[in-house]
Write a protein that holds these residues in place. Sequence first.
Motif, PDB file in Angstrom:
ATOM      1  N   GLY A 113       0.810  -1.212   0.000  1.00 48.26           N
ATOM      2  CA  GLY A 113       0.000   0.000   0.000  1.00 48.26           C
ATOM      3  C   GLY A 113       0.846   1.266   0.000  1.00 48.26           C
ATOM      4  O   GLY A 113       2.058   1.238   0.274  1.00 48.26           O
ATOM      5  N   SER A 114       0.201   2.351  -0.340  1.00 47.34           N
ATOM      6  CA  SER A 114       0.816   3.681  -0.301  1.00 47.34           C
ATOM      7  C   SER A 114      -0.329   4.668  -0.435  1.00 47.34           C
ATOM      8  O   SER A 114      -1.465   4.263  -0.724  1.00 47.34           O
ATOM      9  CB  SER A 114       1.834   3.861  -1.442  1.00 47.34           C
ATOM     10  N   ARG A 115      -0.030   5.943  -0.223  1.00 46.80           N
ATOM     11  CA  ARG A 115      -1.086   6.949  -0.377  1.00 46.80           C
ATOM     12  C   ARG A 115      -1.504   6.958  -1.847  1.00 46.80           C
ATOM     13  O   ARG A 115      -0.665   7.114  -2.737  1.00 46.80           O
ATOM     14  CB  ARG A 115      -0.535   8.310   0.042  1.00 46.80           C
ATOM     15  N   VAL A 146       1.393  -1.306   6.711  1.00 45.42           N
ATOM     16  CA  VAL A 146       1.233  -0.281   5.673  1.00 45.42           C
ATOM     17  C   VAL A 146       1.965   0.995   6.081  1.00 45.42           C
ATOM     18  O   VAL A 146       2.261   1.185   7.269  1.00 45.42           O
ATOM     19  CB  VAL A 146      -0.271   0.030   5.459  1.00 45.42           C
ATOM     20  N   PRO A 147       2.261   1.881   5.117  1.00 39.34           N
ATOM     21  CA  PRO A 147       2.842   3.177   5.501  1.00 39.34           C
ATOM     22  C   PRO A 147       1.901   3.863   6.498  1.00 39.34           C
ATOM     23  O   PRO A 147       0.679   3.859   6.290  1.00 39.34           O
ATOM     24  CB  PRO A 147       2.904   3.940   4.174  1.00 39.34           C
ATOM     25  N   ASP A 148       2.478   4.391   7.561  1.00 38.76           N
ATOM     26  CA  ASP A 148       1.679   4.937   8.660  1.00 38.76           C
ATOM     27  C   ASP A 148       0.573   5.896   8.202  1.00 38.76           C
ATOM     28  O   ASP A 148      -0.516   5.900   8.758  1.00 38.76           O
ATOM     29  CB  ASP A 148       2.629   5.647   9.638  1.00 38.76           C
ATOM     30  N   ALA A 202     -12.249  -6.581  11.197  1.00 37.25           N
ATOM     31  CA  ALA A 202     -11.533  -7.764  11.712  1.00 37.25           C
ATOM     32  C   ALA A 202     -10.031  -7.713  11.434  1.00 37.25           C
ATOM     33  O   ALA A 202      -9.273  -8.556  11.907  1.00 37.25           O
ATOM     34  CB  ALA A 202     -12.118  -9.031  11.094  1.00 37.25           C
ATOM     35  N   LEU A 203      -9.638  -6.705  10.677  1.00 42.41           N
ATOM     36  CA  LEU A 203      -8.241  -6.566  10.266  1.00 42.41           C
ATOM     37  C   LEU A 203      -7.428  -5.839  11.336  1.00 42.41           C
ATOM     38  O   LEU A 203      -7.897  -4.862  11.903  1.00 42.41           O
ATOM     39  CB  LEU A 203      -8.253  -5.719   8.989  1.00 42.41           C
ATOM     40  N   MET A 204      -6.207  -6.326  11.598  1.00 41.68           N
ATOM     41  CA  MET A 204      -5.291  -5.566  12.454  1.00 41.68           C
ATOM     42  C   MET A 204      -4.339  -4.786  11.559  1.00 41.68           C
ATOM     43  O   MET A 204      -4.009  -5.263  10.467  1.00 41.68           O
ATOM     44  CB  MET A 204      -4.508  -6.512  13.352  1.00 41.68           C
ATOM     45  N   THR A 205      -3.908  -3.613  12.010  1.00 42.86           N
ATOM     46  CA  THR A 205      -3.039  -2.801  11.160  1.00 42.86           C
ATOM     47  C   THR A 205      -1.776  -2.400  11.910  1.00 42.86           C
ATOM     48  O   THR A 205      -1.805  -2.141  13.115  1.00 42.86           O
ATOM     49  CB  THR A 205      -3.778  -1.531  10.681  1.00 42.86           C
ATOM     50  N   ILE A 206      -0.695  -2.362  11.165  1.00 41.49           N
ATOM     51  CA  ILE A 206       0.613  -1.974  11.712  1.00 41.49           C
ATOM     52  C   ILE A 206       1.109  -0.807  10.852  1.00 41.49           C
ATOM     53  O   ILE A 206       1.255  -0.959   9.636  1.00 41.49           O
ATOM     54  CB  ILE A 206       1.607  -3.155  11.609  1.00 41.49           C
ATOM     55  N   GLY A 207       1.335   0.325  11.468  1.00 37.02           N
ATOM     56  CA  GLY A 207       1.827   1.488  10.718  1.00 37.02           C
ATOM     57  C   GLY A 207       3.350   1.474  10.698  1.00 37.02           C
ATOM     58  O   GLY A 207       3.996   1.431  11.739  1.00 37.02           O
ATOM     59  N   LEU A 208       3.931   1.480   9.502  1.00 36.51           N
ATOM     60  CA  LEU A 208       5.394   1.494   9.371  1.00 36.51           C
ATOM     61  C   LEU A 208       5.860   2.894   8.961  1.00 36.51           C
ATOM     62  O   LEU A 208       5.083   3.660   8.369  1.00 36.51           O
ATOM     63  CB  LEU A 208       5.845   0.470   8.324  1.00 36.51           C
TER      64      LEU A 208
END
Length: 293
Positions: A27-29, A54-56, A68-74
């Motif tokens: 993903g990306s903006r 994904v990018p924060d 139901a999705l968990m997200t991690i901002g990188l």
Amino acid sequence: MSRPVTLPPRNASDHKGTFGRVLLVGGSRGMAGSISLSSIAALHTGSGLVSSAVPDVVLETVAGFHAALMTIGLPAEDGRFSSDAWESLCGRVSTQNAIGTGPGMTTESGSVAIVEGLLKQRQTPVVLDADALNVISSQGWLDGDELARGKDDAAVVFTPHPGELSRLTGVPASDVDGQVRAAGELSKRLGFTIVVKGGPTRVVGRGSDDSPVQTYVNTTGNPAMATAGCGDVLTGVITSLLGQGLCGWDAARLGVWIHGRAGDVAASRISSAGMTAVHLVETLALIADEMSE
Ligand SMILES: NC(=O)C1=CN([C@@H]2O[C@H](COP(=O)(O)OP(=O)(O)OC[C@H]3O[C@@H](n4cnc5c(N)ncnc54)[C@H](OP(=O)(O)O)[C@@H]3O)[C@@H](O)[C@H]2O)[C@@H](O)CC1
Ligand SMILES: Nc1ncnc2c1ncn2[C@@H]1O[C@H](COP(=O)(O)OP(=O)(O)O)[C@@H](O)[C@H]1O
Ligand SMILES: [Mg+2]
């Protein structure tokens, strides 16, 4: 139904951990939808726990697509992964049963470091699609045998469309037979499973270390799937099946089969011209039991 392989039925004592913890990275903006489709596809084909890294800057967008999705901002720069994103991600790799990467992530330096890191590790199975494949071709990483997988190494599955495969092998998209041959050579040399997407999709690889490279021709799918994001959905499906314990060859064959089957059902329920990748991923949830015994 001519399923190439089946999943075991669910038992009363099963829990979410039984069905694998998987991570989709991308993903990306501007392309937040791609990795969201991959992640939702993993949920809709049986994964117990799905996270999107994904990018924060796009975390809220991706999280908003599915509760139901968990997200991690990188770490991000200009809307995409920055070069220190891999540093934040690498500690999580061994906690996952499978990882899929590439959709929507661009080929900038942050993506290069992530793809390199995921290819160098050999413990967690990986699916590489879209920009992950574009990174590999632009960096020339297939020139030598450094990435070759041995019998104790986790699976690597490539899912190129003909344009991406042309960049990887130099064989033009118009030469379908030449592309399948080149994929076979790549698979033999490096031990990867390669999904040559199209109508029909072919899977090139081997079922075990001592068997020769084979080609499986998929029997499902149709041109209604020629719409943005349908390939992103496939990335999530194959990642999900690897995370549920299938080998690369089986995950890719069953993955393309159920993906095409969902495309056939969606086209008949919606319309050929009107169905989108969102219909495809919703349909997967309705028919996912067709993968089971
Ligand atoms: N919602 C989102 O966020 C979405 C985001 N997405 C993200 O967009 C990014 C770019 O990915 P991409 O696949 O759109 O572009 P690219 O890699 O340049 O390939 C196109 C080139 O290949 C050629 N080509 C030849 N045969 C072909 C074939 N059968 N199927 C397809 N192509 C074929 C084709 O030839 P032409 O069409 O000109 O004949 C053209 O030259 C990537 O990050 C992806 O994940 C998408 O997933 C969509 C949803
Ligand atoms: N004419 C077709 N017949 C069967 N399947 C198709 C057809 N066109 C596209 N598809 C399927 O749709 C998916 C498209 O993947 P891809 O080009 O990577 O899309 P995107 O990057 O937009 O998600 C592939 O799985 C491909 O097999
Ligand atoms: Mg694609």
